[in-house]
Design an enzyme around this catalytic site. Sequence first.
Site, PDB file in Angstrom:
ATOM      1  N   ASP A  48      46.473  24.835  48.804  1.00  0.00           N
ATOM      2  CA  ASP A  48      47.138  24.472  47.553  1.00  0.00           C
ATOM      3  C   ASP A  48      48.524  25.116  47.486  1.00  0.00           C
ATOM      4  O   ASP A  48      48.645  26.328  47.345  1.00  0.00           O
ATOM      5  CB  ASP A  48      46.314  24.963  46.356  1.00  0.00           C
ATOM      6  CG  ASP A  48      46.972  24.575  45.032  1.00  0.00           C
ATOM      7  OD1 ASP A  48      46.720  23.453  44.563  1.00  0.00           O
ATOM      8  OD2 ASP A  48      47.753  25.376  44.481  1.00  0.00           O
ATOM      9  N   HIS A 111      52.930  19.571  37.730  1.00  0.00           N
ATOM     10  CA  HIS A 111      52.631  21.009  37.642  1.00  0.00           C
ATOM     11  C   HIS A 111      52.335  21.464  36.206  1.00  0.00           C
ATOM     12  O   HIS A 111      51.405  22.240  35.975  1.00  0.00           O
ATOM     13  CB  HIS A 111      53.798  21.809  38.246  1.00  0.00           C
ATOM     14  CG  HIS A 111      53.401  23.108  38.854  1.00  0.00           C
ATOM     15  ND1 HIS A 111      53.972  23.626  39.994  1.00  0.00           N
ATOM     16  CD2 HIS A 111      52.485  24.026  38.469  1.00  0.00           C
ATOM     17  CE1 HIS A 111      53.416  24.803  40.274  1.00  0.00           C
ATOM     18  NE2 HIS A 111      52.515  25.062  39.363  1.00  0.00           N
TER      19      HIS A 111
HETATM   20  P1  NAD Z   1      43.956  34.604  42.027  1.00  0.00           P
HETATM   21  O1  NAD Z   1      43.192  34.640  40.766  1.00  0.00           O
HETATM   22  O2  NAD Z   1      43.485  33.785  43.149  1.00  0.00           O
HETATM   23  O3  NAD Z   1      44.119  36.126  42.473  1.00  0.00           O
HETATM   24  C1  NAD Z   1      44.730  36.468  43.682  1.00  0.00           C
HETATM   25  C2  NAD Z   1      44.731  37.996  43.819  1.00  0.00           C
HETATM   26  O4  NAD Z   1      43.403  38.489  43.747  1.00  0.00           O
HETATM   27  C3  NAD Z   1      45.251  38.441  45.171  1.00  0.00           C
HETATM   28  O5  NAD Z   1      46.646  38.555  45.172  1.00  0.00           O
HETATM   29  C4  NAD Z   1      44.557  39.769  45.352  1.00  0.00           C
HETATM   30  O6  NAD Z   1      45.254  40.774  44.659  1.00  0.00           O
HETATM   31  C5  NAD Z   1      43.237  39.544  44.662  1.00  0.00           C
HETATM   32  N1  NAD Z   1      42.137  39.195  45.582  1.00  0.00           N
HETATM   33  C6  NAD Z   1      41.999  38.072  46.346  1.00  0.00           C
HETATM   34  N2  NAD Z   1      40.848  38.100  47.022  1.00  0.00           N
HETATM   35  C7  NAD Z   1      40.228  39.250  46.680  1.00  0.00           C
HETATM   36  C8  NAD Z   1      38.998  39.836  47.042  1.00  0.00           C
HETATM   37  N3  NAD Z   1      38.158  39.236  47.882  1.00  0.00           N
HETATM   38  N4  NAD Z   1      38.686  41.038  46.493  1.00  0.00           N
HETATM   39  C9  NAD Z   1      39.501  41.654  45.629  1.00  0.00           C
HETATM   40  N5  NAD Z   1      40.686  41.143  45.231  1.00  0.00           N
HETATM   41  C10 NAD Z   1      41.036  39.938  45.755  1.00  0.00           C
HETATM   42  O7  NAD Z   1      45.477  34.279  41.607  1.00  0.00           O
HETATM   43  P2  NAD Z   1      46.550  33.147  41.816  1.00  0.00           P
HETATM   44  O8  NAD Z   1      47.223  33.279  43.130  1.00  0.00           O
HETATM   45  O9  NAD Z   1      47.386  33.202  40.585  1.00  0.00           O
HETATM   46  O10 NAD Z   1      45.735  31.768  41.751  1.00  0.00           O
HETATM   47  C11 NAD Z   1      45.227  31.132  42.905  1.00  0.00           C
HETATM   48  C12 NAD Z   1      46.024  29.911  43.270  1.00  0.00           C
HETATM   49  O11 NAD Z   1      46.052  28.992  42.182  1.00  0.00           O
HETATM   50  C13 NAD Z   1      47.509  30.180  43.530  1.00  0.00           C
HETATM   51  O12 NAD Z   1      47.740  30.808  44.749  1.00  0.00           O
HETATM   52  C14 NAD Z   1      48.074  28.791  43.414  1.00  0.00           C
HETATM   53  O13 NAD Z   1      47.803  28.058  44.588  1.00  0.00           O
HETATM   54  C15 NAD Z   1      47.273  28.257  42.221  1.00  0.00           C
HETATM   55  N6  NAD Z   1      47.986  28.413  40.933  1.00  0.00           N
HETATM   56  C16 NAD Z   1      48.350  27.287  40.263  1.00  0.00           C
HETATM   57  C17 NAD Z   1      49.002  27.390  39.053  1.00  0.00           C
HETATM   58  C18 NAD Z   1      49.388  26.141  38.318  1.00  0.00           C
HETATM   59  O14 NAD Z   1      50.126  26.228  37.323  1.00  0.00           O
HETATM   60  N7  NAD Z   1      48.944  24.992  38.744  1.00  0.00           N
HETATM   61  C19 NAD Z   1      49.300  28.638  38.501  1.00  0.00           C
HETATM   62  C20 NAD Z   1      48.907  29.780  39.196  1.00  0.00           C
HETATM   63  C21 NAD Z   1      48.241  29.650  40.406  1.00  0.00           C
END
Ligand code: NAD
Length: 274
Positions: A48, A111
């Site tokens: 993604d 988005h």
């Molecule tokens: P997320 O909730 O996936 O959290 C990611 C963070 O969690 C990492 O940086 C790390 O610090 C921690 N983490 C990951 N795996 C872990 C584990 N196994 N144990 C402990 N900690 C862990 O946050 P995100 O990146 O905001 O969301 C995921 C994805 O969603 C994004 O990368 C993006 O692709 C998408 N997204 C979309 C929008 C939108 O507006 N459409 C907005 C935000 C994110």
Amino acid sequence: MKHLQDCTTLNNGVKMPWLGLGVYQVNDGEEVISSVKAALETGYRHVDTAALYANEEGVGQAIRESGIAREEIFVTSKVWNSEQGYDSTLRAFEASQKRLGLEVLDLYLIHWPVKGKYLDTWKALVKLYKEGHIRAIGVSNFQIHHLQDVMDASDIVPAVNQVECHPLLTQKPLLQFCRDNRIQLEAWSPLMQGNLDVPLLEELAGKYGKSKAQIIIRWDLQNEIVTIPKSVKAHRIAENAQVFDFELSDEDMKRIDALHTNKRYGADPDNFNF
Ligand code: NAD
């Protein structure tokens, strides 16, 4: 769902893996290339990204260098707010296609529901879809009234709605609306951006012999929500995929549901200014 490559079937028949890798705030170049490659090696088949993330080139490069057939990998990108409107969306899509180096995208999303623009943006997505440039089209950060608006104006129902969703923001009414209308809900920030310090998650992690992250990802899957946890660390990318060998009880599913406080880590789709 029993396996990392298991898919949901979208409302147009396209298959989308339940679990994917998110790459928000992952640097283009080495960082995103190694993250995507680690995911693909682990068995992920879903990535993604978005124009906003400025890492589509690296995502495309990782896919090409992985040696995995293009058709086996589900790739999502999104049109950013400043590019919304009919003509500018067509141009934005072409730019994403070029940066990714992909002829066809699996999923392309609006988005955010930019007021006064998202219906024209949707028309551009429908054109690209009908011409075969995108296998499925959808939206992100749409509330029920935004979805209703699109459905009233178009003969194509969004295949996916990607929204902030996690144990503190369970999105139950939206999830029900999406189910009723054959729109697949997809969770962003499923891991609350790493804010996993929740006693119930700790307790369940101990009970099931899993990590807190794995408990949440499993909760998504059992709720039939597509989920895209982000990590740039190979061991966490692997950990986040080891969720197909256990099952949360109905009671524990309900206890996680009860954590809901309507807490958002991101913006409110009814009140954002970007
Ligand atoms: P997320 O909730 O996936 O959290 C990611 C963070 O969690 C990492 O940086 C790390 O610090 C921690 N983490 C990951 N795996 C872990 C584990 N196994 N144990 C402990 N900690 C862990 O946050 P995100 O990146 O905001 O969301 C995921 C994805 O969603 C994004 O990368 C993006 O692709 C998408 N997204 C979309 C929008 C939108 O507006 N459409 C907005 C935000 C994110």
